[in-house]
Design an enzyme around this catalytic site. Sequence first.
Site, PDB file in Angstrom:
ATOM      1  N   GLU A 267      -2.233   9.948   8.122  1.00 54.89           N
ATOM      2  CA  GLU A 267      -1.157   9.415   8.962  1.00 54.89           C
ATOM      3  C   GLU A 267       0.253   9.635   8.384  1.00 54.89           C
ATOM      4  OE1 GLU A 267      -2.355   5.394   9.875  1.00 54.89           O
ATOM      5  OE2 GLU A 267      -4.193   6.083  10.838  1.00 54.89           O
TER       6      GLU A 267
ATOM      7  N   GLU B 140     -12.086  10.220  14.412  1.00 58.58           N
ATOM      8  CA  GLU B 140     -12.255   8.755  14.507  1.00 58.58           C
ATOM      9  C   GLU B 140     -12.317   8.315  15.980  1.00 58.58           C
ATOM     10  OE1 GLU B 140      -9.315   6.655  12.212  1.00 58.58           O
ATOM     11  OE2 GLU B 140      -9.391   8.065  10.551  1.00 58.58           O
TER      12      GLU B 140
END
Length: 344
Positions: free
Chosen positions: A151, A258
């Site tokens: 991220e 994910e």
Amino acid sequence: MTTRRNVLLAGASALLTTGCKARSSPALPPLKSLVPFPLGTCVMAAQCDDPEWSALATRHFSRLTPEWEMKMEYMLRDDGSLRFDRPDAIVDFATRHGLTVHGHTLIWYAQSNPYFEKLSGDKFLNAYVAYINDVMGHYRGRLPSWDVVNEPITDEGSELRDCLWSRALGREDYIGIALTAAHEADPGAVLFVNDYNLEHAPKKRATFLRLCENLLKNGAPLHGVGSQTHLIADIAPGMIKACIRDLASLGLNLHISEIDISIRESHAGLNGEKAQIRALDELVDAYQQVPAAQRYGMTFWGVRDGDSWRNRQDGLHIPDAPLLFDDQGRAKPLAEAFAAAVRA
Ligand code: XIL
């Protein structure tokens, strides 16, 4: 406050629950047997001792991603020492059952540690490289791949995050340093940078792509990108496909890393499950267009709805149903839709 949306979503949730109870789904073949790439799920160490979870995970999936216990927040103690008890339990479970493990994640803006916070300059850099070297060295040869940096792009999407790592080592440099250290720690590991909302937020995706291109131009050992794919069920048609196409254009491994598809966060109301299936169909179709050599695999962020992190977020009282199996471990229509889509 009872809003129309809450009532609709609660109704959708009840429908999903009732629907699942009423449906007797035909025996679902092992999902991993239906796809030509690894199919994964996330895992917490305690789930390895849950017979229902273990039966589902080992039947349907070929790869595990530690959900939390291979992160710095769990492994690094304040004095700089490391604990590997639970991540080792996950790796041992996977090995016993013939599954692989994807390492997640070495460096994440969301997690620092008092140990690092008191360091600066060369001491910080040496500790940063040592952490990566020690963790990857512990698993060298046992974990084929890692999310090295997680991220790196802001939610707003136009720039790289400001975080403990960027402040100490440089806004983009911390990423290149981590990749280089990871490659030196385990030259055989496939190294990823992983992010979310790349389908929902085209501006964020463009910044992510620029980051990856810069890293490659500067010679960083970046071997793959992870698109977390935490979807909202009523995502506009075409957005997922555009994201997959853009990410695949890098020519690197592409891990859909994910996956969950939230109904609670959607405005689809009673049509939530239908929207969810549409979104998954688009994801599968788009991923099947990616060159086989780049398809690193698809990973769902959980097995059963009750396992989902989305049902552990504080204060939210409307259950979500973002995964393939219901709370009783039964295949939902979403699982059957996935099986049909990958066969198409
Ligand atoms: C989440 C886990 O699911 C939670 O159990 C944990 O408390 C916080 O992290 N993107 C990521 C994952 O890369 O590591 C996050 O996992 C979810 C968002």
